[in-house]
Design an enzyme around this catalytic site. Structure first.
Site, short mmCIF file in Angstrom:
data_model
loop_
_atom_site.label_atom_id
_atom_site.label_comp_id
_atom_site.label_asym_id
_atom_site.label_seq_id
_atom_site.Cartn_x
_atom_site.Cartn_y
_atom_site.Cartn_z
N ASN A 169 40.94 43.88 31.45
CA ASN A 169 40.03 44.37 32.49
C ASN A 169 40.70 44.09 33.83
O ASN A 169 40.68 42.96 34.31
CB ASN A 169 38.68 43.64 32.37
CG ASN A 169 37.72 44.03 33.47
OD1 ASN A 169 37.97 44.98 34.21
ND2 ASN A 169 36.62 43.30 33.58
N TRP A 170 41.30 45.14 34.40
CA TRP A 170 42.05 44.94 35.65
C TRP A 170 41.11 44.76 36.84
O TRP A 170 41.56 44.47 37.95
CB TRP A 170 42.96 46.15 35.90
CG TRP A 170 44.21 46.17 35.08
CD1 TRP A 170 44.60 45.26 34.12
CD2 TRP A 170 45.26 47.15 35.14
NE1 TRP A 170 45.81 45.61 33.59
CE2 TRP A 170 46.25 46.77 34.19
CE3 TRP A 170 45.47 48.30 35.88
CZ2 TRP A 170 47.41 47.52 33.99
CZ3 TRP A 170 46.63 49.04 35.69
CH2 TRP A 170 47.59 48.65 34.75
N LYS A 171 39.81 44.98 36.63
CA LYS A 171 38.85 44.92 37.74
C LYS A 171 39.35 45.81 38.88
O LYS A 171 39.88 46.87 38.60
CB LYS A 171 38.61 43.46 38.14
CG LYS A 171 38.20 42.63 36.91
CD LYS A 171 37.66 41.28 37.19
CE LYS A 171 37.23 40.62 35.88
NZ LYS A 171 36.66 39.29 36.06
N HIS A 216 29.10 44.52 32.77
CA HIS A 216 29.86 43.31 33.12
C HIS A 216 29.05 42.48 34.13
O HIS A 216 28.34 43.04 34.98
CB HIS A 216 31.20 43.72 33.73
CG HIS A 216 32.15 42.58 33.86
ND1 HIS A 216 32.07 41.67 34.89
CD2 HIS A 216 33.17 42.18 33.08
CE1 HIS A 216 33.02 40.77 34.75
NE2 HIS A 216 33.71 41.05 33.65
N GLU A 222 30.10 36.96 27.32
CA GLU A 222 30.72 36.71 28.63
C GLU A 222 29.90 35.67 29.39
O GLU A 222 29.00 36.01 30.15
CB GLU A 222 30.73 38.05 29.37
CG GLU A 222 31.53 38.08 30.62
CD GLU A 222 30.94 39.08 31.61
OE1 GLU A 222 31.65 39.36 32.56
OE2 GLU A 222 29.79 39.54 31.48
N SER A 227 36.98 32.92 30.29
CA SER A 227 38.32 32.91 30.86
C SER A 227 39.35 32.61 29.77
O SER A 227 39.47 31.48 29.33
CB SER A 227 38.36 31.83 31.94
OG SER A 227 39.58 31.90 32.60
N GLY A 239 40.41 39.08 32.09
CA GLY A 239 40.47 39.46 33.51
C GLY A 239 41.79 39.04 34.12
O GLY A 239 42.83 39.68 33.92
N GLY A 240 41.77 37.91 34.84
CA GLY A 240 42.93 37.44 35.60
C GLY A 240 44.25 37.48 34.83
O GLY A 240 45.27 37.95 35.35
P1 PGA Z 1 38.69 36.18 33.61
O1 PGA Z 1 37.60 37.35 33.59
O2 PGA Z 1 39.55 36.40 32.39
O3 PGA Z 1 39.45 36.38 34.91
O4 PGA Z 1 37.97 34.90 33.55
C1 PGA Z 1 36.89 37.58 32.40
C2 PGA Z 1 35.80 38.60 32.59
O5 PGA Z 1 35.50 38.95 33.74
O6 PGA Z 1 35.22 39.05 31.59
#
Ligand code: PGA
Length: 252
Positions: A9-11, A94, A164, A213, A234-235
């Site tokens: 998930n590149w956001k 999300h 999540e 995370s 995410g990150g």
């Molecule tokens: P993260 O994000 O891996 O940066 O913690 C996870 C998410 O938003 O589902």
């Protein structure tokens, strides 16, 4: 056992189409040798078509979708348009959309139903905002019930649920790491709840993945200890080396 499903998930990243193509190319190059895993990249909408050209083993996902298939809905992107762009998996509900954009349970339900009717796979995000050791079930139960209202039993095989816990997301203020034990408890609860609604056999076909995370070091504990069937990342998905290491750890 299905292959683990790893979703990047590149956001709202990266800043330019050139950066998106180069990130996608590097990920494709580094992970194409791993066969026993399904990898999806969900970029911002403008990058879907350009990065499609450099992806082969990695599939395309989207971070959101509208529920109608077209019409006077300014700013919205429809399931049909996403499908035409090559998208199969779409993240729905999300926590960042709930928190920053006021996305409600009713909107999430419409999106889930529409995606399933269009033959696509919603990745339904559920999870509590605050850490509630062992007490998250009321939140999860209510979110699942609302999101899946009106869904047909035979559509469940296309559903993915991402647990999540919003408090564990790396960029959330004051975020704290989750434990595989907590994830395991949530997974059991989610499957049981879907079983109560649709029957145990149908519930077994739903893939449940972890969306707290995760990184290349802890992913295996959530897959093995938490018995999760994949991860929403995410990150760690924005660094090709780290993401490739995470994908490698997920292959079994
Ligand atoms: P993260 O994000 O891996 O940066 O913690 C996870 C998410 O938003 O589902």
């Amino acid at each position: 056992m299905p292959k683990p499903l790893i979703i990047a998930n590149w956001k709202s990243n990266p800043a330019t189409v050139a950066d998106a193509i180069s990130l996608a190319r590097e990920v494709e190059l580094k992970i194409s040798k791993y066969r026993n895993v399904e990898v999806i990249i969900a970029p911002p909408f403008p990058y879907l078509i350009p990065i499609r050209k450099v992806l082969k083993s990695v599939k395309l996902g989207a971070q959101n979708s509208f529920w109608e298939n077209g019409g006077p809905y300014t700013g919205e992107v429809s399931p049909r348009q996403l499908k035409d762009a090559g998208v199969k998996y779409v993240i729905v509900g999300h926590s960042e959309r709930k928190n920053h954009l006021g996305e409600t349970g009713e909107m999430i339900n419409k999106k889930v139903r529409s995606l399933l009717e269009n033959g696509m796979s919603p990745i339904l995000c559920v999870g509590e905002r605050e850490r509630m050791d062992g007490g998250a079930s009321a939140v999860l139960g209510e979110e699942i019930q609302k999101a899946l209202s009106g869904v047909k039993k035979n559509q469940l095989k296309n559903l993915v649920v991402a647990y999540e816990p919003a408090w564990a997301i790396s960029t959330a203020p004051g975020s704290r790491p989750d434990s595989p034990d907590n994830a395991f408890g949530a997974m059991i609860f989610i499957r049981r709840k879907i079983g109560d609604l649709f029957g145990r056999e149908r519930a077994a076909s739903v893939r449940i993945i972890y969306g707290g995370s995760v990184n290349s070091k802890n992913i295996i504990s959530f897959l093995l200890g938490g018995k999760m069937e994949g991860a929403l990342v995410g990150g760690a998905s924005l660094d090709p080396r780290e993401f490739a290491a995470l994908v490698k750890s997920s292959t079994r």
